[in-house]
Design an enzyme around this catalytic site. Sequence first.
Site, PDB file in Angstrom:
ATOM      1  N   LYS A   1       0.853  -1.202   0.000  1.00  0.00           N
ATOM      2  CA  LYS A   1       0.000   0.000   0.000  1.00  0.00           C
ATOM      3  C   LYS A   1       0.882   1.244   0.000  1.00  0.00           C
ATOM      4  O   LYS A   1       0.633   2.198  -0.713  1.00  0.00           O
ATOM      5  CB  LYS A   1      -0.856   0.028   1.273  1.00  0.00           C
ATOM      6  CG  LYS A   1      -2.265  -0.407   1.085  1.00  0.00           C
ATOM      7  CD  LYS A   1      -3.051  -0.020   2.334  1.00  0.00           C
ATOM      8  CE  LYS A   1      -4.330  -0.793   2.427  1.00  0.00           C
ATOM      9  NZ  LYS A   1      -5.067  -0.470   3.665  1.00  0.00           N
TER      10      LYS A   1
ATOM     11  N   ASP B   1      -8.567   2.885   3.917  1.00  0.00           N
ATOM     12  CA  ASP B   1      -9.247   1.647   4.270  1.00  0.00           C
ATOM     13  C   ASP B   1      -9.913   1.157   2.998  1.00  0.00           C
ATOM     14  O   ASP B   1     -10.596   1.907   2.303  1.00  0.00           O
ATOM     15  CB  ASP B   1     -10.277   1.835   5.384  1.00  0.00           C
ATOM     16  CG  ASP B   1     -10.634   0.473   5.987  1.00  0.00           C
ATOM     17  OD1 ASP B   1      -9.726  -0.194   6.531  1.00  0.00           O
ATOM     18  OD2 ASP B   1     -11.795   0.046   5.867  1.00  0.00           O
ATOM     19  N   SER B   2      -9.641  -0.104   2.686  1.00  0.00           N
ATOM     20  CA  SER B   2     -10.080  -0.582   1.388  1.00  0.00           C
ATOM     21  C   SER B   2     -10.514  -2.028   1.473  1.00  0.00           C
ATOM     22  O   SER B   2     -10.254  -2.716   2.465  1.00  0.00           O
ATOM     23  CB  SER B   2      -8.932  -0.435   0.379  1.00  0.00           C
ATOM     24  OG  SER B   2      -7.738  -0.945   0.915  1.00  0.00           O
TER      25      SER B   2
ATOM     26  N   LYS C   1      -2.376  -0.400 -13.129  1.00  0.00           N
ATOM     27  CA  LYS C   1      -3.293  -0.603 -11.996  1.00  0.00           C
ATOM     28  C   LYS C   1      -3.642   0.749 -11.350  1.00  0.00           C
ATOM     29  O   LYS C   1      -4.810   1.040 -11.114  1.00  0.00           O
ATOM     30  CB  LYS C   1      -2.683  -1.552 -10.960  1.00  0.00           C
ATOM     31  CG  LYS C   1      -3.612  -1.758  -9.763  1.00  0.00           C
ATOM     32  CD  LYS C   1      -3.082  -2.671  -8.667  1.00  0.00           C
ATOM     33  CE  LYS C   1      -3.991  -2.596  -7.443  1.00  0.00           C
ATOM     34  NZ  LYS C   1      -3.498  -3.322  -6.277  1.00  0.00           N
TER      35      LYS C   1
HETATM   36  P1  IMP Z   1      -7.145  -2.705   5.177  1.00  0.00           P
HETATM   37  O1  IMP Z   1      -5.680  -2.651   5.428  1.00  0.00           O
HETATM   38  O2  IMP Z   1      -7.970  -2.959   6.387  1.00  0.00           O
HETATM   39  O3  IMP Z   1      -7.637  -1.530   4.388  1.00  0.00           O
HETATM   40  O4  IMP Z   1      -7.374  -4.031   4.327  1.00  0.00           O
HETATM   41  C1  IMP Z   1      -7.526  -3.985   2.970  1.00  0.00           C
HETATM   42  C2  IMP Z   1      -7.585  -5.416   2.437  1.00  0.00           C
HETATM   43  O5  IMP Z   1      -8.404  -5.379   1.267  1.00  0.00           O
HETATM   44  C3  IMP Z   1      -6.211  -5.915   1.990  1.00  0.00           C
HETATM   45  O6  IMP Z   1      -5.583  -6.661   2.975  1.00  0.00           O
HETATM   46  C4  IMP Z   1      -6.558  -6.750   0.779  1.00  0.00           C
HETATM   47  O7  IMP Z   1      -6.966  -8.028   1.195  1.00  0.00           O
HETATM   48  C5  IMP Z   1      -7.779  -6.042   0.212  1.00  0.00           C
HETATM   49  N1  IMP Z   1      -7.366  -5.019  -0.789  1.00  0.00           N
HETATM   50  C6  IMP Z   1      -7.451  -3.665  -0.678  1.00  0.00           C
HETATM   51  N2  IMP Z   1      -6.957  -3.064  -1.776  1.00  0.00           N
HETATM   52  C7  IMP Z   1      -6.536  -4.045  -2.579  1.00  0.00           C
HETATM   53  C8  IMP Z   1      -5.911  -4.035  -3.861  1.00  0.00           C
HETATM   54  O8  IMP Z   1      -5.612  -3.000  -4.471  1.00  0.00           O
HETATM   55  N3  IMP Z   1      -5.644  -5.246  -4.376  1.00  0.00           N
HETATM   56  C9  IMP Z   1      -5.941  -6.427  -3.739  1.00  0.00           C
HETATM   57  N4  IMP Z   1      -6.487  -6.483  -2.540  1.00  0.00           N
HETATM   58  C10 IMP Z   1      -6.800  -5.299  -1.953  1.00  0.00           C
END
Ligand code: IMP
Length: 196
Positions: A12, A69-70, A172
Amino acid sequence: MKLVLASKNPKKLKEMREILSHLGVEVCLQSDVGIDVDVEETGTTFEENSLLKAKAVMEASGLPAIADDSGLCVDALGGAPGVYSARYGGPGLDDEGCYRLLLENMRGQPRAAKFVSVITCCFPNGDVLTARGECPGTIAFAPMGEGGFGYDPVFFIPGLKKTFAQLTPEEKNAISHRGKALEKFQAELKSYLSSR
Ligand code: IMP
């Protein structure tokens, strides 16, 4: 300007650096400013969790902090794994375990899905900027490609006939949820900085 990233995910960090460097914004790690904050993601929306992370790191560092957050939202699964994308299937699963579980749960289901990213930036004076980006796609029937991270090998872009993991980082970033959220965030940050 320096923003502390509220994440320890090096992939990230790489994506956010690539995108924000064009604005002259330096994104640094918590460890670069001598803090180590682990925020419990107790929210039920991307907006809530993004704010929780950025606020905690801003408070601990005294510096502007940025969080993403994704997650992946699959229509046929009622939006799951959504905010639980990183924890899908429980704590024992790595990225590959998570997307293999997803493929199993998708058997016989329609494939429509989207990635969502919410970027939040908290400033020590209490100001908050936020931006959301989404990228529509489908869930592939089998993993393809070696790039990216997380669910990238199974997130298929029909228009390009490739998964996210088969795209170059530039390709991407140009279409991704995070790329779009950061593009909106850049515009907000620019007007925020020029209004001060
Ligand atoms: P966060 O750190 O709580 O936001 O978790 C985001 C999770 O969503 C990651 O650990 C991935 O599993 C998934 N994720 C978010 N963005 C992406 C991306 O660009 N590609 C693939 N998986 C993603």
